[in-house]
Design an enzyme around this catalytic site. Structure first.
Site, PDB file in Angstrom:
ATOM      1  N   TYR A 191      15.262  28.009 -23.457  1.00  0.00           N
ATOM      2  CA  TYR A 191      16.279  27.498 -23.609  1.00  0.00           C
ATOM      3  C   TYR A 191      17.366  28.245 -24.444  1.00  0.00           C
ATOM      4  O   TYR A 191      17.390  28.317 -25.226  1.00  0.00           O
ATOM      5  CB  TYR A 191      16.682  27.126 -22.808  1.00  0.00           C
ATOM      6  CG  TYR A 191      18.585  26.482 -22.611  1.00  0.00           C
ATOM      7  CD1 TYR A 191      19.566  27.636 -22.599  1.00  0.00           C
ATOM      8  CD2 TYR A 191      19.218  25.208 -22.867  1.00  0.00           C
ATOM      9  CE1 TYR A 191      20.893  27.518 -22.729  1.00  0.00           C
ATOM     10  CE2 TYR A 191      20.260  25.242 -23.211  1.00  0.00           C
ATOM     11  CZ  TYR A 191      21.377  26.493 -22.686  1.00  0.00           C
ATOM     12  OH  TYR A 191      21.953  25.943 -22.863  1.00  0.00           O
ATOM     13  N   LYS A 216      18.770  29.780 -27.597  1.00  0.00           N
ATOM     14  CA  LYS A 216      20.861  29.005 -27.770  1.00  0.00           C
ATOM     15  C   LYS A 216      20.867  28.919 -30.338  1.00  0.00           C
ATOM     16  O   LYS A 216      21.677  29.068 -30.720  1.00  0.00           O
ATOM     17  CB  LYS A 216      21.030  28.194 -27.311  1.00  0.00           C
ATOM     18  CG  LYS A 216      21.214  28.420 -25.718  1.00  0.00           C
ATOM     19  CD  LYS A 216      22.697  29.189 -25.475  1.00  0.00           C
ATOM     20  CE  LYS A 216      23.802  29.003 -26.029  1.00  0.00           C
ATOM     21  NZ  LYS A 216      24.860  29.324 -25.434  1.00  0.00           N
ATOM     22  N   THR A 229      24.607  24.225 -27.619  1.00  0.00           N
ATOM     23  CA  THR A 229      24.212  23.043 -26.915  1.00  0.00           C
ATOM     24  C   THR A 229      24.176  22.373 -28.195  1.00  0.00           C
ATOM     25  O   THR A 229      23.192  22.604 -28.792  1.00  0.00           O
ATOM     26  CB  THR A 229      23.170  23.441 -25.904  1.00  0.00           C
ATOM     27  OG1 THR A 229      23.077  22.550 -25.930  1.00  0.00           O
ATOM     28  CG2 THR A 229      22.003  24.614 -26.162  1.00  0.00           C
ATOM     29  N   ASP A 230      23.765  20.910 -27.465  1.00  0.00           N
ATOM     30  CA  ASP A 230      23.549  20.031 -28.401  1.00  0.00           C
ATOM     31  C   ASP A 230      21.643  20.232 -28.091  1.00  0.00           C
ATOM     32  O   ASP A 230      20.776  19.526 -29.570  1.00  0.00           O
ATOM     33  CB  ASP A 230      23.487  18.156 -28.010  1.00  0.00           C
ATOM     34  CG  ASP A 230      23.210  17.988 -26.691  1.00  0.00           C
ATOM     35  OD1 ASP A 230      22.926  19.049 -26.475  1.00  0.00           O
ATOM     36  OD2 ASP A 230      23.219  17.088 -26.457  1.00  0.00           O
ATOM     37  N   GLU A 231      21.310  21.258 -27.325  1.00  0.00           N
ATOM     38  CA  GLU A 231      19.686  21.471 -27.197  1.00  0.00           C
ATOM     39  C   GLU A 231      19.089  21.764 -28.271  1.00  0.00           C
ATOM     40  O   GLU A 231      17.617  21.131 -28.419  1.00  0.00           O
ATOM     41  CB  GLU A 231      19.092  21.555 -26.398  1.00  0.00           C
ATOM     42  CG  GLU A 231      20.125  20.763 -25.110  1.00  0.00           C
ATOM     43  CD  GLU A 231      19.656  20.964 -23.394  1.00  0.00           C
ATOM     44  OE1 GLU A 231      18.159  22.188 -23.663  1.00  0.00           O
ATOM     45  OE2 GLU A 231      20.018  21.272 -22.364  1.00  0.00           O
TER      46      GLU A 231
HETATM   47  P1  NAD Z   1      26.657  28.885 -16.197  1.00  0.00           P
HETATM   48  O1  NAD Z   1      25.478  29.786 -16.012  1.00  0.00           O
HETATM   49  O2  NAD Z   1      26.933  28.280 -15.304  1.00  0.00           O
HETATM   50  O3  NAD Z   1      27.509  30.059 -16.698  1.00  0.00           O
HETATM   51  C1  NAD Z   1      26.756  31.834 -17.232  1.00  0.00           C
HETATM   52  C2  NAD Z   1      27.800  32.353 -16.289  1.00  0.00           C
HETATM   53  O4  NAD Z   1      27.142  33.802 -17.918  1.00  0.00           O
HETATM   54  C3  NAD Z   1      27.444  33.231 -15.518  1.00  0.00           C
HETATM   55  O5  NAD Z   1      28.580  33.073 -14.654  1.00  0.00           O
HETATM   56  C4  NAD Z   1      26.983  34.516 -15.657  1.00  0.00           C
HETATM   57  O6  NAD Z   1      26.621  35.565 -14.531  1.00  0.00           O
HETATM   58  C5  NAD Z   1      27.162  34.994 -16.835  1.00  0.00           C
HETATM   59  N1  NAD Z   1      26.332  35.708 -17.121  1.00  0.00           N
HETATM   60  C6  NAD Z   1      24.914  35.693 -17.677  1.00  0.00           C
HETATM   61  N2  NAD Z   1      24.305  36.326 -18.390  1.00  0.00           N
HETATM   62  C7  NAD Z   1      25.630  37.494 -18.374  1.00  0.00           C
HETATM   63  C8  NAD Z   1      25.433  38.443 -18.754  1.00  0.00           C
HETATM   64  N3  NAD Z   1      23.863  39.297 -19.250  1.00  0.00           N
HETATM   65  N4  NAD Z   1      26.168  39.230 -19.624  1.00  0.00           N
HETATM   66  C9  NAD Z   1      27.533  39.038 -19.073  1.00  0.00           C
HETATM   67  N5  NAD Z   1      27.699  37.696 -18.330  1.00  0.00           N
HETATM   68  C10 NAD Z   1      26.160  36.466 -18.213  1.00  0.00           C
HETATM   69  O7  NAD Z   1      26.633  28.610 -17.893  1.00  0.00           O
HETATM   70  P2  NAD Z   1      26.824  27.006 -18.195  1.00  0.00           P
HETATM   71  O8  NAD Z   1      26.497  25.873 -17.442  1.00  0.00           O
HETATM   72  O9  NAD Z   1      28.780  27.542 -17.249  1.00  0.00           O
HETATM   73  O10 NAD Z   1      27.219  26.937 -19.408  1.00  0.00           O
HETATM   74  C11 NAD Z   1      28.217  28.448 -20.417  1.00  0.00           C
HETATM   75  C12 NAD Z   1      28.148  28.054 -22.003  1.00  0.00           C
HETATM   76  O11 NAD Z   1      27.662  26.495 -22.738  1.00  0.00           O
HETATM   77  C13 NAD Z   1      26.597  28.653 -22.143  1.00  0.00           C
HETATM   78  O12 NAD Z   1      26.651  29.144 -23.480  1.00  0.00           O
HETATM   79  C14 NAD Z   1      25.544  27.384 -22.364  1.00  0.00           C
HETATM   80  O13 NAD Z   1      24.047  27.505 -23.199  1.00  0.00           O
HETATM   81  C15 NAD Z   1      26.663  26.226 -22.720  1.00  0.00           C
HETATM   82  N6  NAD Z   1      26.697  24.719 -22.931  1.00  0.00           N
HETATM   83  C16 NAD Z   1      26.137  24.489 -21.766  1.00  0.00           C
HETATM   84  C17 NAD Z   1      26.348  23.368 -21.195  1.00  0.00           C
HETATM   85  C18 NAD Z   1      26.036  22.632 -20.061  1.00  0.00           C
HETATM   86  O14 NAD Z   1      25.751  21.250 -19.604  1.00  0.00           O
HETATM   87  N7  NAD Z   1      25.730  23.503 -18.630  1.00  0.00           N
HETATM   88  C19 NAD Z   1      26.215  22.134 -22.198  1.00  0.00           C
HETATM   89  C20 NAD Z   1      26.305  22.790 -23.532  1.00  0.00           C
HETATM   90  C21 NAD Z   1      26.771  24.237 -23.827  1.00  0.00           C
HETATM   91  P1  TYD Z   2      19.095  19.712 -16.515  1.00  0.00           P
HETATM   92  O1  TYD Z   2      20.684  19.540 -15.171  1.00  0.00           O
HETATM   93  O2  TYD Z   2      18.529  20.583 -15.633  1.00  0.00           O
HETATM   94  O3  TYD Z   2      20.180  19.678 -17.984  1.00  0.00           O
HETATM   95  P2  TYD Z   2      19.127  19.574 -19.144  1.00  0.00           P
HETATM   96  O4  TYD Z   2      17.748  19.857 -19.060  1.00  0.00           O
HETATM   97  O5  TYD Z   2      19.262  20.589 -19.922  1.00  0.00           O
HETATM   98  O6  TYD Z   2      19.107  18.647 -20.137  1.00  0.00           O
HETATM   99  O7  TYD Z   2      18.666  18.281 -16.673  1.00  0.00           O
HETATM  100  C1  TYD Z   2      18.483  17.221 -16.935  1.00  0.00           C
HETATM  101  C2  TYD Z   2      18.003  15.612 -17.000  1.00  0.00           C
HETATM  102  O8  TYD Z   2      17.201  15.819 -15.611  1.00  0.00           O
HETATM  103  C3  TYD Z   2      16.678  16.469 -17.411  1.00  0.00           C
HETATM  104  O9  TYD Z   2      16.142  15.412 -18.347  1.00  0.00           O
HETATM  105  C4  TYD Z   2      16.148  17.111 -16.234  1.00  0.00           C
HETATM  106  C5  TYD Z   2      15.694  16.351 -15.495  1.00  0.00           C
HETATM  107  N1  TYD Z   2      15.587  16.207 -13.897  1.00  0.00           N
HETATM  108  C6  TYD Z   2      15.544  16.463 -13.457  1.00  0.00           C
HETATM  109  O10 TYD Z   2      14.455  14.910 -12.670  1.00  0.00           O
HETATM  110  N2  TYD Z   2      15.268  16.204 -11.943  1.00  0.00           N
HETATM  111  C7  TYD Z   2      16.085  17.980 -11.794  1.00  0.00           C
HETATM  112  O11 TYD Z   2      15.170  18.262 -10.582  1.00  0.00           O
HETATM  113  C8  TYD Z   2      15.980  18.680 -12.633  1.00  0.00           C
HETATM  114  C9  TYD Z   2      17.293  20.274 -12.372  1.00  0.00           C
HETATM  115  C10 TYD Z   2      16.516  18.047 -13.605  1.00  0.00           C
END
Ligand code: NAD
Ligand code: TYD
Length: 348
Positions: free
Chosen positions: A155, A159, A130-132
């Site tokens: 989080y 990461k 993630t960019d975070e």
């Molecule tokens: P998500 O939470 O929707 O899915 C995570 C998946 O991992 C789930 O299916 C869960 O069952 C599985 N999982 C969790 N713990 C596990 C374990 N111990 N063993 C096996 N499986 C396990 O997440 P996402 O949003 O699809 O993100 C996927 C990846 O991309 C993550 O690594 C996240 O850090 C990264 N990412 C997400 C975003 C975003 O905006 N969602 C952005 C950048 C990077």
């Molecule tokens: P989120 O979707 O949780 O992603 P991330 O924190 O990883 O960027 O949140 C996106 C933005 O929205 C973040 O600035 C937090 C804000 N937010 C709210 O204002 N209300 C909410 O209920 C949630 C879940 C997030």
């Protein structure tokens, strides 16, 4: 036939990656390893579950013995590692789950690759991040691949730790790796705890839309299928040891994004303009809330010719349509014990 292990394939981004790879690469055997936490749901993959080149295996990446025996059983050529705990709010209430899965789970996979791959030729461990990890930006500037790590939430710290460990295995053991750091994804199949799906779901139910603080935090949003295509490019063409930033070039203040979403929802639900916006409720800010994330994706654009293709307006419309059409999915994923951070804070 190559065997590709995708971890976390039942989650949001993972399910889109599985779908793309199963359809595009019929000559790969694709293994989806996922422990099915609250965020993992096999309904996300119903359209590919009977494909001959796809297999789901339930398992936990934090279980070292299981991971070792898994790698002994299957002759794995490549790993795309997505399994993680992914929600910042949950990392504030339960950091240990993030340490276990995101750090220890990643090291279990790295160790299994290191010991099971007799030769590293044609092997690859691709870590999705993630960019975070870069921390929080002020009003200007963009994250580049060389930006110093400065994670702020449990989080992002978990990461960042896993990214460092992946690079350490490259440096120390010459394990072939690539890493990508992506901005906020949105689209179908995202668990309704993150901003966009939570807001859509709440508007559907006539519930308040909680906006943390003043809604002035900024995120860069990318449609999930664009991310899946970037992952495909990086897996096949990324250079060993390299990092690629992936972004949507699409920055939005939370409040502006929610106003746009409310307009779309009013139109789709046949409501008077302004109806959904009345649900907006400003609530206590998230602890340590990062102000702004923004990505420079010049490297992946120049070197791998990847650019986002879905505009935000089109992507949001598609996302809203999906959540309006998939009531059963929403009912199933929200029927578990999980309630949102906001609900918990206010004991609702
Ligand atoms: P998500 O939470 O929707 O899915 C995570 C998946 O991992 C789930 O299916 C869960 O069952 C599985 N999982 C969790 N713990 C596990 C374990 N111990 N063993 C096996 N499986 C396990 O997440 P996402 O949003 O699809 O993100 C996927 C990846 O991309 C993550 O690594 C996240 O850090 C990264 N990412 C997400 C975003 C975003 O905006 N969602 C952005 C950048 C990077
Ligand atoms: P989120 O979707 O949780 O992603 P991330 O924190 O990883 O960027 O949140 C996106 C933005 O929205 C973040 O600035 C937090 C804000 N937010 C709210 O204002 N209300 C909410 O209920 C949630 C879940 C997030």
């Amino acid at each position: 036939m190559k065997t590709l292990l995708i971890t976390g394939g039942a989650g949001f981004i993972g399910s889109h990656v599985i779908r793309l790879f199963v359809k595009k690469y019929p000559d790969y055997q694709i293994l989806n390893l996922d422990t099915l936490t609250y965020a993992g749901n096999l309904e996300n993959l119903e359209d590919v579950e009977s494909a001959p080149n796809y297999k789901f295996i339930k398992g936990d990446i934090t279980d070292e013995k299981f991971i070792d025996s898994f790698f002994q059983k299957w002759s794995i050529d490549g790993v795309i590692h997505l399994a993680a705990e992914s929600h910042v709010d949950r990392s504030i209430t339960d950091p240990m789950a993030f340490i276990r899965t995101n750090i220890l789970g990643t090291v279990n996979l790295l160790n299994a690759c290191k010991s099971q791959w007799l030769s590293f030729d044609d092997k690859l461990f691709y870590h999705i991040s993630t960019d975070e990890v870069y921390g929080s930006l002020g009003d200007t500037g963009l994250f580049i691949e060389e930006t110093a790590y400065d994670p702020k939430s449990p989080y992002s710290a978990s990461k960042a730790s896993s990214d460092h460990l992946v690079r350490a295995y490259y440096n120390t053991y010459k394990l072939p790796i690539v890493i990508s750091n992506c901005s906020n994804n949105y689209g179908p199949n995202q668990f309704p705890e993150k901003l966009i799906p939570l807001s859509i779901n709440n508007i559907k139910q006539g519930k308040e839309i909680p906006i943390y603080g003043k809604g002035e935090n900024i995120r860069d949003w990318l449609y999930v299928e664009d991310h899946a295509h970037a992952i495909d490019e990086i897996y096949h063409k990324g250079a060993n040891g390299q990092t690629y930033n992936i972004g949507g070039n699409n920055e939005w203040k939370n409040i502006d994004l929610i106003m746009l979403l409310c307009e779309i929802m009013d139109r789709k639900l046949g409501k008077e303009p302004g109806t959904s916006a009345k649900l907006i409720t400003f609530v206590k800010d998230r602890a340590g809330h990062d102000l702004r994330y923004a990505i420079d994706s010049g490297k992946i654009s120049k070197e791998l010719n990847w650019n986002p293709s879905v505009t935000f307006e089109t992507g949001l419309e598609k996302t809203v349509d999906w959540y309006l059409e998939n009531n059963l999915w929403l009912e199933h994923v929200t029927s578990g014990e999980y309630s949102s951070y906001y609900d918990k804070q206010y004991n609702r």
